[in-house]
Design an enzyme around this catalytic site. Structure first.
Site, PDB file in Angstrom:
ATOM      1  CB  CYS A  83      -0.970   0.000   1.172  1.00 56.85           C
ATOM      2  SG  CYS A  83      -0.182  -0.001   2.804  1.00 56.85           S
ATOM      3  CG  HIS A 135      -4.096  -0.086   4.291  1.00 63.90           C
ATOM      4  ND1 HIS A 135      -3.400  -0.963   3.480  1.00 63.90           N
ATOM      5  CD2 HIS A 135      -5.161   0.324   3.566  1.00 63.90           C
ATOM      6  CE1 HIS A 135      -4.043  -1.095   2.328  1.00 63.90           C
ATOM      7  NE2 HIS A 135      -5.119  -0.311   2.355  1.00 63.90           N
ATOM      8  CG  HIS A 147      -6.732   0.306  -0.892  1.00 63.48           C
ATOM      9  ND1 HIS A 147      -6.693  -0.665   0.066  1.00 63.48           N
ATOM     10  CD2 HIS A 147      -7.957   0.180  -1.469  1.00 63.48           C
ATOM     11  CE1 HIS A 147      -7.835  -1.329   0.091  1.00 63.48           C
ATOM     12  NE2 HIS A 147      -8.629  -0.839  -0.843  1.00 63.48           N
TER      13      HIS A 147
END
Length: 175
Positions: A83, A135, A147
């Site tokens: 990510c 994240h 993402h």
């Protein structure tokens, strides 16, 4: 020498009936007899709308080029990406901004913004494993972001889903 085979009269009728039955089955199962519709309120259609409403066509091309690339921790190429690597590459290529490589460090350089004020290219940060950011995604519009998902790879997703709302810890702009 020629051999002829005489079939009982009822066999011909049976063959004819089987032929018609097979023909009917093929006709009914053909693609042309089914109608498929896409509901305009499905998650996929909303994600497609978010993509079509991007202001930056370069961003659109970048996302479509990376969509589906598998997640790989520490990855930074088409063989697999994580990510923070995806956000790092996107921000650098599309906006000319160099971010730190790790999502926690990326969150530290972002100026906080409320969700209602997010613009295309802003970052959204999550904490799935506790208190620390673990994240990151890039905001698009209409509540959608892109993402690198650990299970689905690079994907456009709905930020308004409860699963994301529960773990959203920060959002903001790099500038």
């Amino acid at each position: 020498m020629e051999i002829t085979l005489k079939l009982p009269p009822y066999t011909l009728g049976l063959k004819k009936n089987i032929f018609y039955l097979v023909a009917l089955m093929l006709f009914l199962s053909s693609c042309g007899t089914r109608k498929y519709t896409v509901k305009s309120d499905t998650k996929a259609s909303k994600a497609a709308d978010a993509m079509s409403n991007l202001k930056s066509k370069q961003l659109y091309r970048f996302i479509t080029d990376w969509t589906g690339v598998k997640y790989r921790f520490g990855g930074l190429d088409k063989a697999g990406i994580d990510c923070s690597g995806f956000a790092f590459l996107l921000e650098k290529e599309i906006y000319g901004v160099t971010l730190p490589r790790i999502s926690r460090d990326q969150a530290n350089v972002v100026k906080r913004k409320e969700l209602d004020n997010l613009k295309e290219g802003d970052l959204v940060f999550f904490s799935f494993g506790g208190n620390d950011v673990d994240h990151v995604g890039v905001y698009l519009n209409s509540g959608f972001f892109v993402h690198a998902s650990t299970t689905r790879g690079v994907i456009v997703d709905d930020l308004t889903l409860p699963a994301y709302q529960r773990v959203l810890v920060k959002s903001g702009s790099v500038n």
